[in-house]
Design a protein around this motif. Structure first.
Motif, PDB file in Angstrom:
ATOM      1  N   SER A  85      -3.921  21.827 -28.785  1.00 33.36           N
ATOM      2  CA  SER A  85      -4.854  22.549 -28.552  1.00 33.36           C
ATOM      3  C   SER A  85      -6.346  21.782 -28.213  1.00 33.36           C
ATOM      4  CB  SER A  85      -5.410  23.030 -30.134  1.00 33.36           C
ATOM      5  OG  SER A  85      -6.557  23.888 -30.249  1.00 33.36           O
ATOM      6  N   ASN A  86      -6.936  22.168 -27.576  1.00 28.87           N
ATOM      7  CA  ASN A  86      -8.469  21.587 -26.758  1.00 28.87           C
ATOM      8  C   ASN A  86      -8.353  20.409 -25.917  1.00 28.87           C
ATOM      9  OD1 ASN A  86      -9.789  23.752 -27.890  1.00 28.87           O
ATOM     10  ND2 ASN A  86      -9.739  23.022 -30.083  1.00 28.87           N
ATOM     11  N   LEU A  87      -7.301  19.747 -25.821  1.00 29.29           N
ATOM     12  CA  LEU A  87      -7.097  18.542 -24.872  1.00 29.29           C
ATOM     13  C   LEU A  87      -7.258  19.118 -23.297  1.00 29.29           C
ATOM     14  CD1 LEU A  87      -4.307  16.125 -26.315  1.00 29.29           C
ATOM     15  CD2 LEU A  87      -6.574  16.316 -26.872  1.00 29.29           C
ATOM     16  N   VAL A  88      -8.079  18.205 -22.639  1.00 26.63           N
ATOM     17  CA  VAL A  88      -8.337  18.575 -21.178  1.00 26.63           C
ATOM     18  C   VAL A  88      -6.887  18.135 -20.476  1.00 26.63           C
ATOM     19  CG1 VAL A  88      -9.459  17.627 -19.254  1.00 26.63           C
ATOM     20  CG2 VAL A  88     -10.797  17.929 -21.575  1.00 26.63           C
ATOM     21  N   HIS A  89      -6.478  18.754 -19.575  1.00 27.01           N
ATOM     22  CA  HIS A  89      -5.111  18.853 -18.986  1.00 27.01           C
ATOM     23  C   HIS A  89      -5.322  19.653 -17.788  1.00 27.01           C
ATOM     24  CE1 HIS A  89      -4.695  22.674 -21.137  1.00 27.01           C
ATOM     25  NE2 HIS A  89      -3.993  23.001 -20.199  1.00 27.01           N
ATOM     26  N   GLY A  90      -4.466  19.005 -16.751  1.00 29.30           N
ATOM     27  CA  GLY A  90      -4.279  19.728 -15.289  1.00 29.30           C
ATOM     28  C   GLY A  90      -3.143  19.348 -14.730  1.00 29.30           C
ATOM     29  N   VAL A  91      -2.652  19.832 -13.773  1.00 30.48           N
ATOM     30  CA  VAL A  91      -1.631  19.432 -12.744  1.00 30.48           C
ATOM     31  C   VAL A  91      -2.096  19.453 -11.321  1.00 30.48           C
ATOM     32  CG1 VAL A  91       0.157  20.510 -14.516  1.00 30.48           C
ATOM     33  CG2 VAL A  91      -0.484  21.563 -12.408  1.00 30.48           C
ATOM     34  N   ARG A  92      -1.084  18.598 -10.464  1.00 29.01           N
ATOM     35  CA  ARG A  92      -0.970  18.633  -9.007  1.00 29.01           C
ATOM     36  C   ARG A  92       0.426  18.817  -8.642  1.00 29.01           C
ATOM     37  NH1 ARG A  92      -1.126  14.897  -4.855  1.00 29.01           N
ATOM     38  NH2 ARG A  92      -1.138  13.069  -6.056  1.00 29.01           N
ATOM     39  N   ALA A  93       0.727  19.770  -7.652  1.00 31.21           N
ATOM     40  CA  ALA A  93       2.035  19.790  -7.251  1.00 31.21           C
ATOM     41  C   ALA A  93       2.340  19.043  -6.271  1.00 31.21           C
ATOM     42  CB  ALA A  93       2.030  21.255  -6.564  1.00 31.21           C
ATOM     43  N   LEU A  94       3.364  17.914  -6.381  1.00 31.48           N
ATOM     44  CA  LEU A  94       3.607  17.101  -5.278  1.00 31.48           C
ATOM     45  C   LEU A  94       4.556  17.611  -4.366  1.00 31.48           C
ATOM     46  CD1 LEU A  94       4.042  13.959  -7.739  1.00 31.48           C
ATOM     47  CD2 LEU A  94       2.015  14.541  -6.174  1.00 31.48           C
ATOM     48  N   GLU A  95       5.061  18.862  -4.645  1.00 35.25           N
ATOM     49  CA  GLU A  95       5.830  19.563  -3.620  1.00 35.25           C
ATOM     50  C   GLU A  95       5.614  21.041  -4.367  1.00 35.25           C
ATOM     51  OE1 GLU A  95      10.360  18.851  -5.308  1.00 35.25           O
ATOM     52  OE2 GLU A  95       9.498  17.055  -4.238  1.00 35.25           O
ATOM     53  N   ALA A  96       6.232  21.937  -3.620  1.00 33.99           N
ATOM     54  CA  ALA A  96       6.016  23.419  -4.075  1.00 33.99           C
ATOM     55  C   ALA A  96       6.982  23.458  -5.301  1.00 33.99           C
ATOM     56  CB  ALA A  96       6.797  24.410  -2.955  1.00 33.99           C
ATOM     57  N   GLY A  97       6.515  24.260  -6.248  1.00 37.39           N
ATOM     58  CA  GLY A  97       7.099  24.234  -7.599  1.00 37.39           C
ATOM     59  C   GLY A  97       6.590  25.345  -8.354  1.00 37.39           C
ATOM     60  N   ARG A  98       7.444  25.666  -9.627  1.00 37.09           N
ATOM     61  CA  ARG A  98       6.901  26.512 -10.626  1.00 37.09           C
ATOM     62  C   ARG A  98       7.038  25.964 -11.933  1.00 37.09           C
ATOM     63  NH1 ARG A  98      10.930  30.047 -11.451  1.00 37.09           N
ATOM     64  NH2 ARG A  98      12.584  28.690 -10.482  1.00 37.09           N
ATOM     65  N   LEU A  99       6.059  26.021 -12.753  1.00 42.43           N
ATOM     66  CA  LEU A  99       5.906  25.993 -14.138  1.00 42.43           C
ATOM     67  C   LEU A  99       6.058  27.132 -15.099  1.00 42.43           C
ATOM     68  CD1 LEU A  99       2.838  23.614 -14.225  1.00 42.43           C
ATOM     69  CD2 LEU A  99       5.129  22.889 -14.163  1.00 42.43           C
ATOM     70  N   VAL A 100       6.846  27.073 -16.019  1.00 40.35           N
ATOM     71  CA  VAL A 100       7.065  28.078 -17.171  1.00 40.35           C
ATOM     72  C   VAL A 100       6.326  27.651 -18.541  1.00 40.35           C
ATOM     73  CG1 VAL A 100       8.495  29.760 -18.487  1.00 40.35           C
ATOM     74  CG2 VAL A 100       9.085  29.113 -16.118  1.00 40.35           C
ATOM     75  N   ASP A 101       5.090  28.619 -18.591  1.00 41.17           N
ATOM     76  CA  ASP A 101       4.294  28.004 -19.839  1.00 41.17           C
ATOM     77  C   ASP A 101       4.397  28.727 -20.981  1.00 41.17           C
ATOM     78  OD1 ASP A 101       3.439  25.764 -18.101  1.00 41.17           O
ATOM     79  OD2 ASP A 101       1.195  26.696 -17.764  1.00 41.17           O
ATOM     80  N   SER A 102       4.377  28.186 -22.033  1.00 40.84           N
ATOM     81  CA  SER A 102       4.182  28.972 -23.361  1.00 40.84           C
ATOM     82  C   SER A 102       2.903  28.877 -24.105  1.00 40.84           C
ATOM     83  CB  SER A 102       5.553  28.853 -24.278  1.00 40.84           C
ATOM     84  OG  SER A 102       6.480  29.166 -23.824  1.00 40.84           O
ATOM     85  N   PHE A 103       2.443  29.846 -24.624  1.00 42.74           N
ATOM     86  CA  PHE A 103       1.044  29.626 -25.196  1.00 42.74           C
ATOM     87  C   PHE A 103       1.017  30.180 -26.702  1.00 42.74           C
ATOM     88  CE2 PHE A 103      -0.101  29.733 -20.766  1.00 42.74           C
ATOM     89  CZ  PHE A 103      -0.793  28.409 -20.593  1.00 42.74           C
ATOM     90  N   THR A 104       0.493  29.696 -27.588  1.00 48.81           N
ATOM     91  CA  THR A 104       0.272  30.280 -28.965  1.00 48.81           C
ATOM     92  C   THR A 104      -1.222  29.795 -29.274  1.00 48.81           C
ATOM     93  OG1 THR A 104       1.193  30.432 -31.020  1.00 48.81           O
ATOM     94  CG2 THR A 104       1.386  28.192 -30.069  1.00 48.81           C
ATOM     95  N   PRO A 105      -1.811  30.741 -29.828  1.00 47.95           N
ATOM     96  CA  PRO A 105      -1.426  32.413 -29.688  1.00 47.95           C
ATOM     97  C   PRO A 105      -1.540  32.626 -28.273  1.00 47.95           C
ATOM     98  CG  PRO A 105      -3.704  32.010 -30.519  1.00 47.95           C
ATOM     99  CD  PRO A 105      -3.321  30.742 -30.465  1.00 47.95           C
TER     100      PRO A 105
END
Length: 111
Positions: A85-105
């Motif tokens: 919770s509350n940590l700064v984060h991000g991503v950069r795709a090095l190639e085309a791709g997909r992420l599956v994220d779960s969030f609570t709540p």
């Protein structure tokens, strides 16, 4: 999706453009938990941000540079990461791709 639905088919869920130029589709959710698929083109960026939700992510396809709380790692298909919770984060795709994220709540802003 209503609170009583327990099955979801990805083909029935629509993709939505994200503010940073990627796409997402909410696959299933309750008040306590949400699963969201994100699609990225090569070079796509999930801008640095934070939120109160705990997030667990699975890399379903592609390679990503993932930054969490100032630490960066390169992860590939089959790898995963968790964002407290509350940590700064991000991503950069090095190639085309997909992420599956779960969030609570769940992320009410995605519904």
């Amino acid at each position: 999706m209503t609170q009583t639905e327990v099955f979801s088919r990805a083909a029935d869920r629509e993709w939505t453009a994200t503010p940073d130029g990627n796409r997402r589709r909410v696959l299933v959710h309750t008040d306590e938990l949400m699963v969201v698929e994100f699609g990225f083109e090569k070079g796509g960026v999930g801008a640095l941000h934070s939120h109160p939700h705990v997030q667990a992510s699975y890399i379903a396809e592609g390679r990503f540079e993932v930054t969490i709380d100032g630490r960066t790692e390169t992860l590939a298909m089959g790898d995963s990461f968790i964002v407290p919770s509350n940590l700064v984060h991000g991503v950069r795709a090095l190639e085309a791709g997909r992420l599956v994220d779960s969030f609570t709540p769940h992320r009410a802003d995605f519904i």
